[in-house]
Design an enzyme around this catalytic site. Structure first.
Site, short mmCIF file in Angstrom:
data_model
loop_
_atom_site.label_atom_id
_atom_site.label_comp_id
_atom_site.label_asym_id
_atom_site.label_seq_id
_atom_site.Cartn_x
_atom_site.Cartn_y
_atom_site.Cartn_z
CB THR A 71 27.79 31.29 30.02
OG1 THR A 71 27.03 32.43 30.41
CG2 THR A 71 27.48 30.92 28.58
CB THR A 236 47.14 28.72 31.64
OG1 THR A 236 48.03 28.00 30.78
CG2 THR A 236 47.87 29.17 32.88
CB CYS A 326 21.30 39.56 28.24
SG CYS A 326 21.38 38.33 29.50
C1 PLP Z 1 20.53 32.41 36.21
C2 PLP Z 1 21.80 32.71 35.46
N1 PLP Z 1 22.43 31.71 34.83
C3 PLP Z 1 23.57 31.92 34.16
C4 PLP Z 1 24.14 33.16 34.09
C5 PLP Z 1 25.42 33.34 33.32
O1 PLP Z 1 26.51 33.45 34.21
P1 PLP Z 1 27.89 34.10 33.70
O2 PLP Z 1 27.64 35.57 33.59
O3 PLP Z 1 28.87 33.78 34.79
O4 PLP Z 1 28.24 33.45 32.42
C6 PLP Z 1 23.53 34.24 34.73
C7 PLP Z 1 24.08 35.60 34.66
O5 PLP Z 1 23.39 36.56 34.36
C8 PLP Z 1 22.31 34.00 35.45
O6 PLP Z 1 21.68 34.98 36.09
#
Ligand code: PLP
Length: 380
Positions: A71, A236, A326
């Site tokens: 993210t 950090t 999600c």
């Molecule tokens: C295609 C994709 N992008 C981004 C993310 C987000 O990653 P993170 O959970 O490390 O923030 C996910 C996680 O579900 C994902 O499947």
């Protein structure tokens, strides 16, 4: 024993990863910014991890920055490309992860033009629309397209997209969160400006990821603070997460071929068994074409039983998911399924695999699915 088929949401940590992380938590407690020996030891471990990640991507060490995950990496690429590189138009797709789509929404409010390319029923982005759009106007453009879709698995022809971007002078960002550690990526061969990785998708820990930033498209920090991450990300460092990420990435890359073979076999076996044992099953995405071998999106016919499929599977000891993590348990409203025109009345479940899964597990899952779909006394 539960059966875990939700590896696109997150993967269990490898034993080897746990070991290096525990050792690190115990021994490398120095602050990597401290100049004494304890600090230097922690700093050296981070730099070694950076080298490991860079080597597998064929990138330079100075092009890898550790973040809190996919993210953050995606937010950074998109927002900083606008802020630091003068990007005024972003070409993307309606089936990107929410961390990209919501970032695009906020950039659009700031005046950035956002163009979402059409996708077909299998979730394949129209390459001809990309070629047409990229040539229109003279705005500095960033193309942001995910390498593989997390809900339906459809793969992007990344190399072809990178050639188009190069031809028309556009920057390229790819959300590679579902493919790093599962497909070889060589940034020398395929010219990409930004890509993102997340440790928990390849048997590392949650809350730790990286961004690759091509040396020709260097950005300024997304998180201001101290001089960590070569002045690119204040705060950090999550040393244990980073060390674990590098170990997991090493294992994922070194065992990629035989893991891929095993997972593909298990997935194909699941497809065959579903077709043999259940009626009116549909598979979403480019499932028998260019697809992530770890993901299988299955639509079941509408019935009162299928509405509670996921819940009943859970009760029977099987972890799978609705659209994406999600939306676990409630895929209604999946933007990906609606973009590819899946019948909203059907029940869609995403099963996603790792090298830990076996055909014996698939036999149990199919037997249980049969029970859930046909028996009366279950919940529902
Ligand atoms: C295609 C994709 N992008 C981004 C993310 C987000 O990653 P993170 O959970 O490390 O923030 C996910 C996680 O579900 C994902 O499947």
């Amino acid at each position: 024993m539960r059966i875990y088929l939700d590896n696109a949401a997150t993967t269990p940590l490898s034993e080897e990863v746990i070991e290096v992380m525990v050792d690190c938590l115990r021994d490398l407690y120095g602050n990597p910014s401290s100049i004494h020996a304890d600090g230097r030891q922690a700093r050296a471990a981070i730099e070694k991890a950076r080298k490991t990640v860079a080597n597998y991507l064929n990138a330079s060490i100075g092009e890898i920055f550790f973040t809190s995950g996919g993210t953050e990496s995606n937010n950074m690429a998109l927002k900083c490309a606008v802020r630091d590189l003068g990007v005024t138009r972003i070409i993307s797709s309606p089936i990107e992860h929410h961390c990209v789509l919501h970032t695009l929404e906020s950039l659009e409010k700031q005046g950035v033009e956002v163009v979402l390319l059409p996708v077909d029923q299998r979730g394949r982005v129209s390459i001809s629309a990309l070629e047409k759009t990229i040539q229109q106007g003279d705005k500095k453009t960033l193309v942001s397209l995910m390498h593989a879709n997390n809900e339906i698995g459809t793969l992007l022809p990344l190399h072809r997209v990178s050639q188009i971007c190069e031809q028309y002078g556009a920057y390229l960002h790819s959300d590679t969160v579902q493919t790093t550690g599962h497909f070889p990526i060589d940034v020398e061969k395929t010219r990409i400006h930004f890509l993102s990785g997340s440790a928990h998708k390849f048997h590392g820990a949650k809350g730790c990821g990286f961004i690759y930033i091509n040396g020709d498209a260097m950005l300024k920090p997304f998180i201001d603070g101290g001089s960590q991450e070569r002045n690119m990300r204040g705060g950090t460092e999550n040393i244990a997460g980073i060390i674990g990420l590098a170990k997991a990435f090493e294992l994922a890359n070194d065992h990629m071929e035989h893991r891929r073979q095993h997972i593909s076999d298990v997935r194909q076996y699941f497809i065959d068994q579903l077709q043999e044992n259940l009626e009116d099953i549909q598979f979403n995405g480019d499932y028998d074409g260019d697809s992530l071998y770890t993901v299988l999106s299955v639509s079941f016919p509408q019935s009162p039983k299928s509405d509670l499929l996921l819940l009943n599977l859970d009760i029977m000891g099987i972890s799978a998911s609705g659209g994406s993590a999600c939306s676990s348990g409630a895929e209604a409203g999946s933007h990906v399924l609606s973009a590819i025109g899946t019948d909203p009345k059907r029940k869609t479940i995403r099963f996603s695999f790792s090298h830990n899964n076996t055909k014996a597990e698939i036999d149990q899952v199919v037997a249980k699915l049969k029970t859930v779909v046909t028996t009366k006394q279950l919940v529902g």
